[in-house]
Design a protein around this motif. Structure first.
Motif, PDB file in Angstrom:
ATOM      1  N   MET A 178       0.860  -1.200  -0.139  1.00  0.00           N
ATOM      2  CA  MET A 178       0.103   0.099   0.020  1.00  0.00           C
ATOM      3  C   MET A 178       0.899   1.137  -0.038  1.00  0.00           C
ATOM      4  SD  MET A 178      -3.175  -0.486  -0.443  1.00  0.00           S
ATOM      5  CE  MET A 178      -4.324  -1.543  -0.335  1.00  0.00           C
ATOM      6  N   VAL A 179       2.081   1.356   0.701  1.00  0.00           N
ATOM      7  CA  VAL A 179       2.762   2.227   0.803  1.00  0.00           C
ATOM      8  C   VAL A 179       3.443   2.842  -0.571  1.00  0.00           C
ATOM      9  CG1 VAL A 179       4.705   3.562   1.880  1.00  0.00           C
ATOM     10  CG2 VAL A 179       3.030   2.342   3.292  1.00  0.00           C
ATOM     11  N   VAL A 180       4.115   1.729  -1.359  1.00  0.00           N
ATOM     12  CA  VAL A 180       4.392   1.775  -2.430  1.00  0.00           C
ATOM     13  C   VAL A 180       3.500   2.200  -3.571  1.00  0.00           C
ATOM     14  CG1 VAL A 180       5.383   0.651  -4.321  1.00  0.00           C
ATOM     15  CG2 VAL A 180       6.243  -0.104  -2.139  1.00  0.00           C
ATOM     16  N   ALA A 181       2.280   1.647  -3.567  1.00  0.00           N
ATOM     17  CA  ALA A 181       1.260   2.004  -4.311  1.00  0.00           C
ATOM     18  C   ALA A 181       0.585   3.585  -4.296  1.00  0.00           C
ATOM     19  CB  ALA A 181      -0.032   1.153  -4.197  1.00  0.00           C
ATOM     20  N   ALA A 182       0.837   4.085  -2.989  1.00  0.00           N
ATOM     21  CA  ALA A 182       0.415   5.552  -2.500  1.00  0.00           C
ATOM     22  C   ALA A 182       1.423   6.344  -3.314  1.00  0.00           C
ATOM     23  CB  ALA A 182       0.382   5.683  -0.997  1.00  0.00           C
ATOM     24  N   MET A 183       2.776   5.944  -3.431  1.00  0.00           N
ATOM     25  CA  MET A 183       3.818   6.842  -3.976  1.00  0.00           C
ATOM     26  C   MET A 183       3.848   6.781  -5.380  1.00  0.00           C
ATOM     27  SD  MET A 183       7.014   6.324  -1.424  1.00  0.00           S
ATOM     28  CE  MET A 183       7.273   4.403  -1.644  1.00  0.00           C
ATOM     29  N   LEU A 184       3.064   5.974  -6.176  1.00  0.00           N
ATOM     30  CA  LEU A 184       3.120   6.008  -7.499  1.00  0.00           C
ATOM     31  C   LEU A 184       2.055   7.232  -8.148  1.00  0.00           C
ATOM     32  CD1 LEU A 184       2.698   2.154  -7.972  1.00  0.00           C
ATOM     33  CD2 LEU A 184       4.803   3.726  -8.369  1.00  0.00           C
ATOM     34  N   PRO A 185       1.910   7.402  -9.267  1.00  0.00           N
ATOM     35  CA  PRO A 185       0.947   8.503  -9.751  1.00  0.00           C
ATOM     36  C   PRO A 185      -0.399   8.217  -9.372  1.00  0.00           C
ATOM     37  CG  PRO A 185       2.847   8.007 -11.523  1.00  0.00           C
ATOM     38  CD  PRO A 185       2.818   7.091 -10.469  1.00  0.00           C
ATOM     39  N   ALA A 186      -0.686   7.029  -9.590  1.00  0.00           N
ATOM     40  CA  ALA A 186      -2.300   6.822  -9.352  1.00  0.00           C
ATOM     41  C   ALA A 186      -2.145   5.623  -8.162  1.00  0.00           C
ATOM     42  CB  ALA A 186      -2.871   6.126 -10.665  1.00  0.00           C
ATOM     43  N   PHE A 187      -2.955   5.900  -7.112  1.00  0.00           N
ATOM     44  CA  PHE A 187      -2.929   4.948  -5.818  1.00  0.00           C
ATOM     45  C   PHE A 187      -4.073   3.794  -6.293  1.00  0.00           C
ATOM     46  CE2 PHE A 187      -4.541   4.684  -1.302  1.00  0.00           C
ATOM     47  CZ  PHE A 187      -3.823   3.711  -1.183  1.00  0.00           C
ATOM     48  N   ARG A 188      -3.264   2.587  -6.951  1.00  0.00           N
ATOM     49  CA  ARG A 188      -3.952   1.576  -7.158  1.00  0.00           C
ATOM     50  C   ARG A 188      -3.812   0.460  -6.025  1.00  0.00           C
ATOM     51  NH1 ARG A 188      -4.579  -0.076 -12.411  1.00  0.00           N
ATOM     52  NH2 ARG A 188      -5.489  -1.753 -11.210  1.00  0.00           N
ATOM     53  N   PHE A 189      -4.897   0.925  -5.113  1.00  0.00           N
ATOM     54  CA  PHE A 189      -4.824   0.050  -3.719  1.00  0.00           C
ATOM     55  C   PHE A 189      -5.258  -1.230  -4.275  1.00  0.00           C
ATOM     56  CE2 PHE A 189      -8.628   3.078  -4.027  1.00  0.00           C
ATOM     57  CZ  PHE A 189      -9.717   2.013  -3.958  1.00  0.00           C
ATOM     58  N   ASP A 190      -6.130  -1.520  -5.262  1.00  0.00           N
ATOM     59  CA  ASP A 190      -6.559  -2.824  -5.517  1.00  0.00           C
ATOM     60  C   ASP A 190      -5.612  -3.808  -5.962  1.00  0.00           C
ATOM     61  OD1 ASP A 190      -6.196  -1.411  -7.844  1.00  0.00           O
ATOM     62  OD2 ASP A 190      -7.722  -2.480  -9.221  1.00  0.00           O
ATOM     63  N   LEU A 191      -4.359  -3.292  -6.804  1.00  0.00           N
ATOM     64  CA  LEU A 191      -3.362  -3.925  -7.267  1.00  0.00           C
ATOM     65  C   LEU A 191      -2.503  -4.323  -6.159  1.00  0.00           C
ATOM     66  CD1 LEU A 191      -2.048  -5.005  -9.684  1.00  0.00           C
ATOM     67  CD2 LEU A 191      -0.887  -2.768 -10.055  1.00  0.00           C
ATOM     68  N   ALA A 192      -2.390  -3.215  -5.102  1.00  0.00           N
ATOM     69  CA  ALA A 192      -1.449  -3.595  -3.883  1.00  0.00           C
ATOM     70  C   ALA A 192      -2.184  -4.623  -2.984  1.00  0.00           C
ATOM     71  CB  ALA A 192      -1.624  -2.299  -2.970  1.00  0.00           C
ATOM     72  N   TRP A 193      -3.634  -4.637  -3.021  1.00  0.00           N
ATOM     73  CA  TRP A 193      -4.330  -5.853  -2.198  1.00  0.00           C
ATOM     74  C   TRP A 193      -3.951  -7.224  -3.144  1.00  0.00           C
ATOM     75  CZ3 TRP A 193      -6.619  -6.439   2.110  1.00  0.00           C
ATOM     76  CH2 TRP A 193      -7.312  -7.379   2.343  1.00  0.00           C
ATOM     77  N   LEU A 194      -3.683  -7.174  -4.209  1.00  0.00           N
ATOM     78  CA  LEU A 194      -3.636  -8.444  -4.992  1.00  0.00           C
ATOM     79  C   LEU A 194      -2.179  -8.746  -4.774  1.00  0.00           C
ATOM     80  CD1 LEU A 194      -3.955 -10.649  -7.200  1.00  0.00           C
ATOM     81  CD2 LEU A 194      -3.241  -8.757  -8.911  1.00  0.00           C
ATOM     82  N   VAL A 195      -1.162  -7.909  -4.940  1.00  0.00           N
ATOM     83  CA  VAL A 195       0.158  -8.313  -4.555  1.00  0.00           C
ATOM     84  C   VAL A 195       0.433  -8.865  -3.096  1.00  0.00           C
ATOM     85  CG1 VAL A 195       2.601  -7.374  -4.328  1.00  0.00           C
ATOM     86  CG2 VAL A 195       1.068  -6.700  -6.109  1.00  0.00           C
ATOM     87  N   ALA A 196      -0.253  -8.186  -2.069  1.00  0.00           N
ATOM     88  CA  ALA A 196      -0.107  -8.607  -0.892  1.00  0.00           C
ATOM     89  C   ALA A 196      -0.738 -10.057  -0.680  1.00  0.00           C
ATOM     90  CB  ALA A 196      -0.604  -7.731   0.104  1.00  0.00           C
ATOM     91  N   GLY A 197      -1.959 -10.356  -1.266  1.00  0.00           N
ATOM     92  CA  GLY A 197      -2.548 -11.435  -1.492  1.00  0.00           C
ATOM     93  C   GLY A 197      -1.837 -12.730  -1.930  1.00  0.00           C
TER      94      GLY A 197
END
Length: 435
Positions: A178-197
């Motif tokens: 989530m922290v990495v996703a938040a630092m990207l231009p678009a906050f893809r929290f869904d993609l972060a959820w997938l990676v963590a899963g």
């Protein structure tokens, strides 16, 4: 034939086992503590890195996914511990059930998310495709469900270092993603959820191999379980988990319904970091205690736990009073200057520490005593009181939605603790805690 139940532990055996119990609890506190505070650290990091809006979006998303997981898990973990320790079902049968059930939960979650997205309920991240959003959430949620189920099985085998490390892995994976996703231009929290899963699935596989090795091998087959006992034990655990996860969802939705901004939601969810921190401390040790109390229980043990719960309530209460004076400095220092507006909410919520310490200590003893209904009633009191009080304050008007959410949370914890204490006193006085 059926396996004979374990013989009751003698007093001498109990004394010899006490250092082992203490060592298990110490390992869980030290190792799991590092990862179990990751959800709170995630909120702090998002607030510092991306601001209150991104943190508010994440907190709303996390509250919703927590509710989905609670619905899917259905209180099975505590039932698994009960079934295995009472020699009612074998661990390998429960593992098969968990694997098949988690796979089914992915499919159902995907359908629910897709339907919610099409209905406009879900908040889609920028550039996200609705179908990809549903798929990512289904996989990530299924991974968490499987982790929760397998964790309960492995707990009956080993509650030491490996158990602790993998227990805290999902929250650490999610924090980093989530922290990495938040630092990207678009906050893809869904993609972060997938990676963590996906990372969570890899970690859970280690537990699966350990359970298979303990059973002398594993073959995927349709499980045969004692359904009546499974459902009886699971229903109460499910209702309790549902009440816990519904509370923040209800609070956030009431706030938004009465005009609160995402910033106000962020301030409220940040203030609940205090509650979550206490919950984490007790969630770390409760499974270990429940596992052991289920196998060796007496009314005297229950009475002793009740005394300890009161003592912890007093200690946490005194600590909350001391913390109250530090919060005006501490909150901006941790979250950033913009969170100075949340200090009042923090000061209200911190006053819930005493009842939280009491209820979270007594609840595993209640369940081990064969009275999970008491914990369910306590959770129902907490949820109902929180919703009614917050709704009444919001409907009355003239109150800040943030203030109403904080007051309702604290008042609800005190009412739930009062109910649990009253029932515990009656059980001890009547000598019925073990019935």
């Amino acid at each position: 034939g059926k396996t004979r139940p374990r013989a009751r532990m003698s007093q001498a055996d109990a004394v010899r086992a006490r250092p082992v119990v203490h060592r298990a609890l110490a390992i869980n506190l030290l190792v799991q503590g590092l990862g179990s505070f990751a959800p709170m650290l995630t909120i702090v990091l998002l607030a510092r890195v991306a601001g209150e809006t991104a943190q508010g979006v994440f907190s709303s998303f996390k509250a919703w996914t927590d509710l989905i997981v609670a619905l899917a898990v259905f209180g099975f973990p505590q039932s698994f511990v009960y079934l295995i320790n009472k020699h009612i079902s074998a661990a390998h049968d429960i593992l098969n059930f968990s694997l098949l059930y988690a796979a089914a939960s992915m499919v159902v979650t995907g359908i629910v998310v897709a339907a919610g997205t099409l209905a406009g309920y879900n908040f889609l991240p920028i550039t996200s495709n609705p179908w990809a959003f549903a798929l990512f959430l289904a996989i990530g949620t299924g991974a968490v469900v499987l982790h929760r189920l397998v964790r309960a099985i492995y707990l009956t085998i080993d509650d030491g270092m490996l158990f602790s490390l993998i227990t805290c892995a999902p929250s650490v994976f999610l924090m980093v993603a989530m922290v990495v996703a938040a630092m990207l231009p678009a906050f893809r929290f869904d993609l972060a959820w997938l990676v963590a899963g996906i990372a969570t699935l890899a970690a859970t596989a280690v537990w699966v191999r350990g359970i298979a090795a303990e059973a002398g091998g594993h073959r995927l087959a349709w499980p045969v379980l004692e359904r009546r006992v499974l459902m009886t034990q699971s229903t109460h655990a499910f209702l309790q988990s549902l009440a816990f996860t519904l509370q923040p969802v209800a609070a956030i939705n009431i706030m938004l319904a009465f005009g609160a901004s995402l910033g106000a939601v962020a301030f409220f969810t940040a203030s609940t970091i205090i509650v979550n921190g206490a919950n984490v401390v007790f969630a770390i040790v409760s499974p270990v205690l429940f596992n052991r109390w289920t196998a060796n229980y007496s009314v005297a043990v229950f009475a002793n736990v009740e005394r300890v719960a009161i003592l912890l309530g007093v200690v946490f209460g005194l600590g909350s009073v001391a913390t109250w004076w530090l919060l005006p400095w501490l909150v901006p220092a941790v979250f950033g200057d913009s969170y100075a507006a949340a200090v009042g909410a923090f000061q209200i919520v911190v006053l819930s520490m005493a009842p939280i310490a009491f209820t979270r200590t007594i609840s595993p003893a209640m369940h081990a005593a064969g009275r999970p209904d008491i914990n369910t009633n306590s959770c129902a009191v907490r949820l109902a009181a929180a919703v009614v009080i917050q709704g009444a304050l919001a409907y009355r008007g003239g109150n800040d939605p943030l203030f109403g959410a904080a007051v309702s949370l604290t008042a609800a914890e005190w009412l739930a603790a009062g109910y649990s204490w009253w029932i515990a006193r009656r059980l001890i006085a009547g000598g019925k805690a073990g019935t």
